[in-house]
Write a protein that holds these residues in place. Structure first.
Motif, PDB file in Angstrom:
ATOM      1  N   GLN A  59     -54.522 -27.272  34.820  1.00 17.01           N
ATOM      2  CA  GLN A  59     -55.150 -28.481  33.638  1.00 17.01           C
ATOM      3  C   GLN A  59     -56.646 -28.636  34.447  1.00 17.01           C
ATOM      4  O   GLN A  59     -56.917 -29.055  35.179  1.00 17.01           O
ATOM      5  CB  GLN A  59     -54.361 -29.591  33.643  1.00 17.01           C
ATOM      6  CG  GLN A  59     -55.002 -30.609  32.490  1.00 17.01           C
ATOM      7  CD  GLN A  59     -54.457 -31.816  32.369  1.00 17.01           C
ATOM      8  OE1 GLN A  59     -53.744 -32.369  33.213  1.00 17.01           O
ATOM      9  NE2 GLN A  59     -54.266 -32.196  31.014  1.00 17.01           N
ATOM     10  N   GLY A  85     -59.941 -32.795  30.967  1.00 16.36           N
ATOM     11  CA  GLY A  85     -59.871 -33.180  29.485  1.00 16.36           C
ATOM     12  C   GLY A  85     -59.388 -32.195  28.702  1.00 16.36           C
ATOM     13  O   GLY A  85     -59.380 -32.090  27.346  1.00 16.36           O
ATOM     14  N   LYS A  86     -58.611 -31.230  29.303  1.00 15.27           N
ATOM     15  CA  LYS A  86     -57.967 -29.944  28.563  1.00 15.27           C
ATOM     16  C   LYS A  86     -56.477 -30.114  28.428  1.00 15.27           C
ATOM     17  O   LYS A  86     -55.795 -30.852  29.352  1.00 15.27           O
ATOM     18  CB  LYS A  86     -58.487 -28.709  29.106  1.00 15.27           C
ATOM     19  CG  LYS A  86     -59.998 -28.555  29.241  1.00 15.27           C
ATOM     20  CD  LYS A  86     -60.684 -28.251  27.877  1.00 15.27           C
ATOM     21  CE  LYS A  86     -61.910 -27.910  27.968  1.00 15.27           C
ATOM     22  NZ  LYS A  86     -62.632 -27.492  26.780  1.00 15.27           N
ATOM     23  N   ARG A  87     -55.799 -29.085  27.873  1.00 15.13           N
ATOM     24  CA  ARG A  87     -54.333 -29.394  27.729  1.00 15.13           C
ATOM     25  C   ARG A  87     -53.902 -28.233  28.999  1.00 15.13           C
ATOM     26  O   ARG A  87     -54.756 -27.519  29.554  1.00 15.13           O
ATOM     27  CB  ARG A  87     -53.913 -28.354  26.575  1.00 15.13           C
ATOM     28  CG  ARG A  87     -53.849 -26.973  26.631  1.00 15.13           C
ATOM     29  CD  ARG A  87     -53.483 -26.386  25.251  1.00 15.13           C
ATOM     30  NE  ARG A  87     -54.693 -26.246  24.319  1.00 15.13           N
ATOM     31  CZ  ARG A  87     -54.610 -26.009  22.923  1.00 15.13           C
ATOM     32  NH1 ARG A  87     -53.436 -25.654  22.475  1.00 15.13           N
ATOM     33  NH2 ARG A  87     -55.596 -25.946  22.143  1.00 15.13           N
TER      34      ARG A  87
END
Lengths: 112, 116
Positions: free
Chosen positions: A38, A41-43
């Motif tokens: 990860q 701020g991302k999946r």
């Protein structure tokens, strides 16, 4: 319920070195162990997974090993690159689309 | 690979209001979806399992009346945070397992919620 512990919480390596992240789980019924990467701020993105009928799996620079008897599994990244810098999570599940229990995460930093 | 989308990507709301977050599987059907919450620099904590056509299953400690989940179709699950408070500010992520693979779960891009 399942409890997954992950170590270390932070890991700093030099570019080109190897990185190893270890996880232990508590539920002997767990049979599916994915690893996610990860970025901030991302999946979470699946990078590799292993099922309980396999002891080791490799995909280019990434490998995962599983010891069912000891209930632990590890992620190995060889020839690390700066773009490998991210948070890595291990997880465990009893499979069949069942819920994942995540480890606490490892912040990997690959330094030039 | 399978694609899961979420909407909105970020939302700012006032304390006391309700916020709805949508999770969609774009190219596959998902009878089950999962909702996670992630606080800064922490792991993903499962909140609930969303089941198409039936009630959601909540994890211990998660208030079902505060976090309403509706899984009305095979491609859509919604999470509504009711009467939001600043402590509900977090990153909410959904996931769905891909049918046929049984285990592999694909995550949505997440929704950043800020409650003022």
């Amino acid at each position: 319920g399942e409890n997954v512990e992950q170590h270390p919480s932070t890991l700093s390596v030099q570019e080109g070195d190897s990185a190893v992240i270890k996880c232990t789980y508590s539920d002997s019924a767990s049979n599916y162990f994915p690893w996610y990467k990860q970025e901030l701020g991302k999946r979470p993105q699946l990078i590799i997974d292993i099922r309980s009928n396999v002891g080791e799996k490799k995909d280019q620079r990434i490998a995962v090993t599983l010891n069912k008897t000891a209930k632990h599994f590890s992620l190995h990244i060889t020839e690390t690159q700066p773009e490998d810098s991210a948070v890595y999570f291990c997880a465990a599940s009893t499979g069949g689309g069942n819920k994942l229990t995540f480890g606490t995460g490892t912040q990997l930093k690959v330094e030039l | 690979g399978a694609v899961v989308s979420q909407h909105p990507s970020r939302v700012i709301c006032k304390s006391g209001t309700s916020v709805k977050i949508e999770c969609r599987s774009l190219d596959f059907q998902a009878t089950t979806m999962f909702w996670y919450r992630q606080f800064p620099k922490q792991s993903l904590m499962l909140m609930a399992t969303s089941n198409e056509g039936s009630k959601a299953t909540y994890e211990q400690g998660v208030e079902k009346d505060k976090f309403l989940i509706n899984h009305a179709s095979l491609t859509l699950s919604t999470l509504t945070v009711t009467s939001a408070h600043p402590e509900d500010s977090s990153f909410y992520i959904c996931s769905a397992p891909l049918s046929g693979t049984l285990e592999t779960q694909y995550f949505g891009p997440g929704t950043r919620l800020l409650v003022l």
